[in-house]
Design a protein around this motif. Structure first.
Motif, mmCIF file in Angstrom:
data_model
loop_
_atom_site.group_PDB
_atom_site.id
_atom_site.type_symbol
_atom_site.label_atom_id
_atom_site.label_comp_id
_atom_site.label_asym_id
_atom_site.label_seq_id
_atom_site.Cartn_x
_atom_site.Cartn_y
_atom_site.Cartn_z
ATOM 1 N N VAL A 64 0.831 -0.957 0.108
ATOM 2 C CA VAL A 64 0.107 -0.060 0.037
ATOM 3 C C VAL A 64 1.014 1.269 -0.090
ATOM 4 C CG1 VAL A 64 -1.971 1.108 1.118
ATOM 5 C CG2 VAL A 64 -1.803 -1.188 1.233
ATOM 6 N N THR A 65 1.948 1.242 0.794
ATOM 7 C CA THR A 65 2.927 2.181 0.501
ATOM 8 C C THR A 65 3.465 2.471 -0.956
ATOM 9 O OG1 THR A 65 3.840 2.140 2.763
ATOM 10 C CG2 THR A 65 5.269 3.193 1.413
ATOM 11 N N ILE A 66 3.828 1.630 -1.524
ATOM 12 C CA ILE A 66 4.058 1.787 -3.266
ATOM 13 C C ILE A 66 2.905 2.538 -3.784
ATOM 14 C CG2 ILE A 66 4.788 0.509 -4.970
ATOM 15 C CD1 ILE A 66 6.194 -1.534 -3.236
ATOM 16 N N ILE A 67 1.804 1.825 -3.637
ATOM 17 C CA ILE A 67 0.699 2.509 -4.354
ATOM 18 C C ILE A 67 0.592 3.763 -3.962
ATOM 19 C CG2 ILE A 67 -2.115 2.308 -4.634
ATOM 20 C CD1 ILE A 67 -1.661 -0.782 -3.995
ATOM 21 N N GLN A 68 0.431 4.146 -2.769
ATOM 22 C CA GLN A 68 0.471 5.716 -2.444
ATOM 23 C C GLN A 68 1.643 6.553 -2.719
ATOM 24 O OE1 GLN A 68 -1.960 7.689 -1.627
ATOM 25 N NE2 GLN A 68 -2.445 6.908 0.682
ATOM 26 N N SER A 69 2.738 6.102 -2.601
ATOM 27 C CA SER A 69 3.815 7.029 -2.963
ATOM 28 C C SER A 69 4.089 7.052 -4.600
ATOM 29 C CB SER A 69 5.103 6.406 -2.293
ATOM 30 O OG SER A 69 4.969 6.593 -0.887
ATOM 31 N N PHE A 70 4.171 5.866 -5.012
ATOM 32 C CA PHE A 70 4.435 5.800 -6.687
ATOM 33 C C PHE A 70 3.306 6.344 -7.365
ATOM 34 C CE2 PHE A 70 4.984 3.659 -10.667
ATOM 35 C CZ PHE A 70 6.204 4.181 -10.670
ATOM 36 N N GLY A 71 1.858 5.784 -7.037
ATOM 37 C CA GLY A 71 0.726 5.975 -7.887
ATOM 38 C C GLY A 71 0.378 4.819 -8.504
ATOM 39 N N ALA A 72 -0.862 4.776 -8.647
ATOM 40 C CA ALA A 72 -1.233 3.463 -9.565
ATOM 41 C C ALA A 72 -2.615 4.319 -10.138
ATOM 42 C CB ALA A 72 -1.830 2.419 -8.697
ATOM 43 N N THR A 73 -2.583 4.718 -11.502
ATOM 44 C CA THR A 73 -3.601 5.359 -12.222
ATOM 45 C C THR A 73 -3.659 6.838 -11.694
ATOM 46 O OG1 THR A 73 -5.525 4.706 -11.093
ATOM 47 C CG2 THR A 73 -4.571 3.224 -13.055
ATOM 48 N N GLN A 74 -4.790 7.701 -12.231
ATOM 49 C CA GLN A 74 -5.100 8.989 -11.530
ATOM 50 C C GLN A 74 -5.960 8.639 -10.517
ATOM 51 O OE1 GLN A 74 -7.778 11.135 -14.185
ATOM 52 N NE2 GLN A 74 -8.421 9.291 -15.247
ATOM 53 N N TRP A 75 -6.363 7.441 -10.156
ATOM 54 C CA TRP A 75 -7.362 7.264 -9.071
ATOM 55 C C TRP A 75 -6.799 7.156 -7.736
ATOM 56 C CZ3 TRP A 75 -11.475 9.228 -10.900
ATOM 57 C CH2 TRP A 75 -11.850 9.263 -12.315
ATOM 58 N N PHE A 76 -5.433 6.316 -7.701
ATOM 59 C CA PHE A 76 -4.882 5.966 -6.359
ATOM 60 C C PHE A 76 -3.616 6.454 -6.461
ATOM 61 C CE2 PHE A 76 -8.100 2.710 -7.807
ATOM 62 C CZ PHE A 76 -8.945 2.565 -6.783
ATOM 63 N N GLY A 77 -3.204 6.919 -5.240
ATOM 64 C CA GLY A 77 -1.927 7.343 -4.889
ATOM 65 C C GLY A 77 -1.618 8.819 -4.955
ATOM 66 N N ILE A 78 -1.466 9.365 -3.881
ATOM 67 C CA ILE A 78 -1.215 11.036 -3.733
ATOM 68 C C ILE A 78 0.053 11.276 -4.315
ATOM 69 C CG2 ILE A 78 -0.294 11.179 -1.344
ATOM 70 C CD1 ILE A 78 -2.191 13.544 -1.134
ATOM 71 N N LYS A 79 1.054 10.255 -4.507
ATOM 72 C CA LYS A 79 2.279 10.575 -5.165
ATOM 73 C C LYS A 79 3.286 11.581 -4.245
ATOM 74 C CE LYS A 79 0.576 9.380 -9.706
ATOM 75 N NZ LYS A 79 0.757 9.893 -11.003
ATOM 76 N N LEU A 80 3.187 10.978 -2.837
ATOM 77 C CA LEU A 80 4.253 12.193 -2.072
ATOM 78 C C LEU A 80 4.753 10.979 -1.030
ATOM 79 C CD1 LEU A 80 1.747 14.696 -0.709
ATOM 80 C CD2 LEU A 80 3.626 15.277 -2.201
ATOM 81 N N LEU A 324 -5.985 15.064 -3.222
ATOM 82 C CA LEU A 324 -6.530 14.411 -2.251
ATOM 83 C C LEU A 324 -7.512 13.357 -2.276
ATOM 84 C CD1 LEU A 324 -6.272 15.442 0.978
ATOM 85 C CD2 LEU A 324 -8.061 17.049 0.594
ATOM 86 N N SER A 325 -8.385 13.222 -3.144
ATOM 87 C CA SER A 325 -9.257 12.444 -3.488
ATOM 88 C C SER A 325 -8.649 11.097 -3.534
ATOM 89 C CB SER A 325 -10.137 12.611 -4.576
ATOM 90 O OG SER A 325 -11.118 13.631 -4.234
ATOM 91 N N ALA A 326 -7.331 10.934 -4.522
ATOM 92 C CA ALA A 326 -6.707 9.950 -4.832
ATOM 93 C C ALA A 326 -6.041 9.240 -3.571
ATOM 94 C CB ALA A 326 -5.639 10.289 -5.815
ATOM 95 N N GLY A 327 -5.410 10.301 -2.638
ATOM 96 C CA GLY A 327 -4.842 9.718 -1.595
ATOM 97 C C GLY A 327 -5.788 9.076 -0.325
ATOM 98 N N LEU A 328 -6.905 9.793 -0.346
ATOM 99 C CA LEU A 328 -7.879 9.102 0.500
ATOM 100 C C LEU A 328 -8.389 7.771 0.026
ATOM 101 C CD1 LEU A 328 -9.823 12.494 1.601
ATOM 102 C CD2 LEU A 328 -8.054 10.994 2.868
ATOM 103 N N ARG A 329 -8.679 7.798 -1.438
ATOM 104 C CA ARG A 329 -9.064 6.535 -1.971
ATOM 105 C C ARG A 329 -8.098 5.416 -1.715
ATOM 106 N NH1 ARG A 329 -9.579 8.835 -6.878
ATOM 107 N NH2 ARG A 329 -11.647 9.500 -6.592
ATOM 108 N N THR A 330 -6.955 5.898 -1.682
ATOM 109 C CA THR A 330 -5.705 4.567 -1.406
ATOM 110 C C THR A 330 -5.937 4.116 -0.029
ATOM 111 O OG1 THR A 330 -4.364 5.882 -3.030
ATOM 112 C CG2 THR A 330 -3.281 4.074 -1.642
ATOM 113 N N ASP A 331 -6.362 5.055 1.076
ATOM 114 C CA ASP A 331 -6.502 4.596 2.273
ATOM 115 C C ASP A 331 -7.613 3.296 2.330
ATOM 116 O OD1 ASP A 331 -5.011 6.432 3.337
ATOM 117 O OD2 ASP A 331 -6.534 7.508 4.473
ATOM 118 N N GLY A 332 -8.698 3.813 1.405
ATOM 119 C CA GLY A 332 -9.827 2.563 1.227
ATOM 120 C C GLY A 332 -9.311 1.382 0.637
ATOM 121 N N LEU A 333 -8.430 1.677 -0.566
ATOM 122 C CA LEU A 333 -7.963 0.466 -1.323
ATOM 123 C C LEU A 333 -7.163 -0.362 -0.299
ATOM 124 C CD1 LEU A 333 -7.671 -0.862 -4.156
ATOM 125 C CD2 LEU A 333 -5.579 0.588 -4.482
ATOM 126 N N GLY A 334 -6.365 0.215 0.303
ATOM 127 C CA GLY A 334 -5.389 -0.429 1.173
ATOM 128 C C GLY A 334 -6.335 -1.207 2.218
#
Length: 494
Positions: A64-80, A324-334
């Motif tokens: 989940v860290t990789i998804i959040q930091s690297f990003g997975a499409t425009q919908w997931f990952g805040i890329k920070l 912000l939505s992509a980051g929070l969406r990743t909380d849900g995906l994770g």
């Protein structure tokens, strides 16, 4: 002319990425292993199963860290530069679920609730990113204080022993048990004139239990605690940041030297094993439990929002609404991934956000490297078995610090709240903290309430959260904003 990448997108040399990634992993490691230990033991799972929970948690933390930091499409990952770990906010409700339904069936119910809440979290992420006005610092600070206070009970029980079971303070006298058995046998004998034993009759525990709070356990817990405090005071930079982990290592070394820590299961554990989904069977989806975990998810996502805004400020990258939505969406995906892979809800770890400020390294690829390291650790069963082998009283000394720091973070956030000119804020904190303490002080308060609503009311964290939001809306209206969330998050990281 080639453009210079933003510091967040800078790809550092591999050796430096690895070193900085290890730093992030060590800073979060003690917090990452705490939740699977708590829930595994609350479920009364076998040591091997608890060790698996630890391995699965490390693996999913990394994924989940990789998804959040690297990003997975425009919908997931805040890329920070964000490290993801299990949120302590979910511990109270999950312990309550485990207490009511121990064993693998309870695990399946917990994982079903987590998956359901994660799916809801993905759907409502854009809405949650606009709910900041309901969560000013007086609300978030109060909730975090109650989370810390609720967890402290676990840390204290780690030191002394659980109030029930083999480490309970009192045991039933063997002589009394033998007498009751003889009377029961006599009453059930053919031709006996003795009245039958009443159904459910049991003896009270009256004999002090030598396994509860032995002085040796207390001394070792104290050594762990003092080691953490000494490292925090005299350590510099990175060493101070991993004081809790080093304190646990000190306790582990001492107990191993004294023969109080056993390594048979570590020796028998393998060096490599894939983390497989649905290890405990198909999840059980209970609507009330899903609603309970969804309320936790909302609180967690609001906390994440503040962390993301603070991180954007620290790194100099403006946080847009889609980010912000992509980051929070990743909380849900994770959280969905966590439920599928036998672990728990995930959020950004504040101590790692603070490490970004300490080191000044803003590259998100450092956290990607940390995620890869965590995944590798999760594939090594010996690591999970080694953590599970740690005596609970070693973890208790560290738990006082870890869980107490959660409460202290809430107090620090509340310190910035205006209690002088807005005296009603006192009522918000006082009533919400009081309601949050009810399940801790009077755990049987719900005995005459409908059983279906027990999961909603037996968590002090949920009671405090609902109370703080409602009372704040009643007294102050809904006027929280991004600046408030950012300041609260910065206070939590300080």
């Amino acid at each position: 002319m080639s453009s210079v990448p933003h510091s967040v997108d800078e790809v550092l040399p591999a050796p430096r990425l690895f070193a900085l990634g290890i730093q992030h992993v060590l800073v979060m490691y003690a917090g990452a292993i705490a939740v699977p230990l708590i829930i595994g033991r609350a479920l009364k799972l076998d040591p091997e199963q608890v060790a698996f929970l630890i391995s699965a948690d490390l693996f999913v933390c990394g994924l989940v860290t990789i998804i959040q930091s690297f990003g997975a499409t425009q919908w997931f990952g805040i890329k920070l530069p964000v490290m993801m770990g299990v949120t302590f906010a979910s511990v109270g409700p999950m312990v309550a679920m485990a207490g009511a339904n121990p064993g693998t069936d309870g695990a399946r119910m917990i994982f079903g609730a987590i998956i359901g809440a994660g799916i809801v979290g993905i759907v409502i992420a854009p809405l949650v990113s606009r709910m900041l006005r309901f969560f000013p610092p007086v609300v978030t600070g109060t909730i975090i204080v109650v989370i810390g206070a609720s967890l402290m009970r676990i840390g204290i029980n780690w030191i002394f022993g659980n109030p029930v079971g083999p480490t309970a303070p009192k045991l039933v006298s063997p002589e009394h048990a033998a007498w009751l058995k003889s009377i029961s046998d006599a009453a059930s004998a053919a031709g006996s004139t003795l009245p039958p034993m009443p159904a459910g009759l049991s003896l009270a525990a009256t004999v002090p239990n030598a396994a509860y709070a032995p002085v040796s356990n207390i001394v070792i817990s104290a050594i762990v605690l003092f080691s953490i405090l000494l490292i925090a005071k005299f350590g510099r930079g990175f060493l101070a940041n991993i004081a809790v982990l080093l304190g646990i290592i000190v306790g582990g070394v001492i107990t191993a030297a004294l023969g109080m820590m056993h390594f048979e299961k570590v020796a028998s554990a393998g060096w490599f094993e894939l983390v497989t989904p649905l290890r405990f069977g198909m999840p059980i989806f209970d609507p009330i439990l899903i609603l309970t975990m969804t309320l936790v998810m909302i609180v967690v996502m609001i906390e994440s929002t503040g962390m993301f805004l603070a991180l954007g400020e620290m790194t100099g990258r403006k946080i847009s609404q889609p980010m912000l939505s992509a980051g929070l969406r990743t909380d849900g995906l994770g959280t969905v991934i966590g439920g599928l892979f036998n672990t728990f809800p995930y959020t950004s770890f504040s101590q790692n956000v603070g490490l970004v400020g300490v080191t000044g390294v803003k590259s998100r690829f450092v956290c990607v490297a940390g995620g890869i390291i965590l995944m590798v650790l999760g594939l090594v069963p010996k690591m999970g078995a080694l953590v599970e082998a740690l005596p609970t009283f070693v973890l208790g000394g560290a738990g006082l610090v870890m869980f107490g720091m959660v409460a202290a973070t809430g107090i620090r956030i509340l310190a910035a709240v205006d209690f002088k000119t807005t005296r009603n804020n006192l009522f918000i904190v006082a009533v919400s903290v009081g309601l949050g303490m009810i399940p801790l002080v009077a755990p049987d308060f719900k005995m005459w309430l409908p059983h279906d609503i027990h999961p909603l009311v037996e968590s002090g964290i949920l009671l405090a959260s609902v109370s703080a939001v409602v009372l704040n809306a009643f007294f102050n209206g809904v006027k929280g904003n991004e600046a408030d969330a950012r300041e609260a998050a910065m206070a939590a990281e300080a």
